[in-house]
Design a protein around this motif. Sequence first.
Motif, short mmCIF file in Angstrom:
data_model
loop_
_atom_site.label_atom_id
_atom_site.label_comp_id
_atom_site.label_asym_id
_atom_site.label_seq_id
_atom_site.Cartn_x
_atom_site.Cartn_y
_atom_site.Cartn_z
N GLU A 86 0.84 -1.19 0.00
CA GLU A 86 0.00 0.00 0.00
C GLU A 86 0.88 1.24 0.00
O GLU A 86 2.00 1.23 0.48
N PHE A 87 0.35 2.34 -0.52
CA PHE A 87 1.10 3.59 -0.55
C PHE A 87 0.77 4.49 0.62
O PHE A 87 1.27 5.59 0.71
N SER A 88 -0.06 4.04 1.52
CA SER A 88 -0.53 4.90 2.60
C SER A 88 0.60 5.41 3.48
O SER A 88 0.47 6.45 4.11
N ALA A 107 -4.26 6.45 -5.54
CA ALA A 107 -5.02 5.61 -6.47
C ALA A 107 -4.40 5.66 -7.86
O ALA A 107 -4.31 4.64 -8.55
N MET A 108 -3.96 6.86 -8.27
CA MET A 108 -3.35 6.99 -9.59
C MET A 108 -2.06 6.17 -9.67
O MET A 108 -1.84 5.43 -10.63
N GLN A 114 -0.11 -0.96 -12.57
CA GLN A 114 -0.72 -2.05 -13.30
C GLN A 114 -0.46 -1.99 -14.80
O GLN A 114 -0.76 -2.93 -15.53
N LEU A 115 0.11 -0.88 -15.26
CA LEU A 115 0.43 -0.72 -16.68
C LEU A 115 1.73 -1.44 -17.01
O LEU A 115 2.57 -1.65 -16.14
N ASN A 116 1.91 -1.76 -18.29
CA ASN A 116 3.18 -2.33 -18.71
C ASN A 116 4.24 -1.22 -18.75
O ASN A 116 3.90 -0.03 -18.74
N ILE A 160 -8.42 1.35 -15.74
CA ILE A 160 -7.97 0.78 -14.46
C ILE A 160 -8.53 1.61 -13.31
O ILE A 160 -9.04 1.07 -12.33
N LEU A 161 -8.45 2.93 -13.43
CA LEU A 161 -8.96 3.81 -12.37
C LEU A 161 -10.47 3.63 -12.20
O LEU A 161 -10.96 3.58 -11.07
N GLN A 162 -11.20 3.52 -13.30
CA GLN A 162 -12.65 3.33 -13.22
C GLN A 162 -12.99 1.98 -12.59
O GLN A 162 -13.89 1.88 -11.78
#
Length: 168
Positions: A86-88, A107-108, A114-116, A160-162
Motif C-alpha cells: 500500500e502507498f498509505s 489511487a493513480m 498495473q500498466l506495462n 484501471i482507475l474506473q
Amino acid sequence: MASAEQEFLQQIEKHKGIIFKISKMYMDKKDDRDDLFQEITYQVWKAYPCFRGQSEFSTWLYRIALNTAIIFLKNEKRRSFIGQEEFSDYKIVQEEFDAGKEEKLSAMYKAIHQLNPIDKAFIFYYLEDVSGKEIAGQMGISEGNVRVKMNRAKNKLKEILQNNTTNF
C-alpha cells in the motif's frame, strides 16, 4: 575531474524530481524505489562523460532513467521481489495536506503500477507535459505513433482507475 563531478551533482540535484517520479511509477515498495533511484543515478553517472549537451540534460536524463527503470523492473520480476504494498505510508510533500488529493494521487500511482513498462513511460511523459516531438525523438518512433500510443496508455489508465473505484 572535480568540476565534472560538481556539474553532475548540480544537474542531478536540479533534476532529481524526474528520477523520483520514474522510481515511484515503476516500483511500489519504498526500498525498491530507493534502489531504482540509486540505479538510475549510477547509470546517469556512468553515461555522463558521453553527454555532449546536444539536447537538454533533462531530455537525456529521461531516456536513461526510463530505460534503466524498464531493465530494473524486468530484473526485479525475474527475482520476484515485487509485491503489492500500500502507498498509505508514503506521502508527497505538499504545502498543505489534503486527504482527498492524497487519496487520488495514491489511487493513480496504484493504477500506474498495473500498466506495462512502455505505457508507464507514456504516462510519465504525459504527466511531465513532454511534447509529442520530444517523445518521438526519445523513443525513436513517429509523432503519429506517439499520439496513438499515448491515447492507448491514457485509456488503459482511465479504465484501471474506473474499475478500481467501482470495486470499492
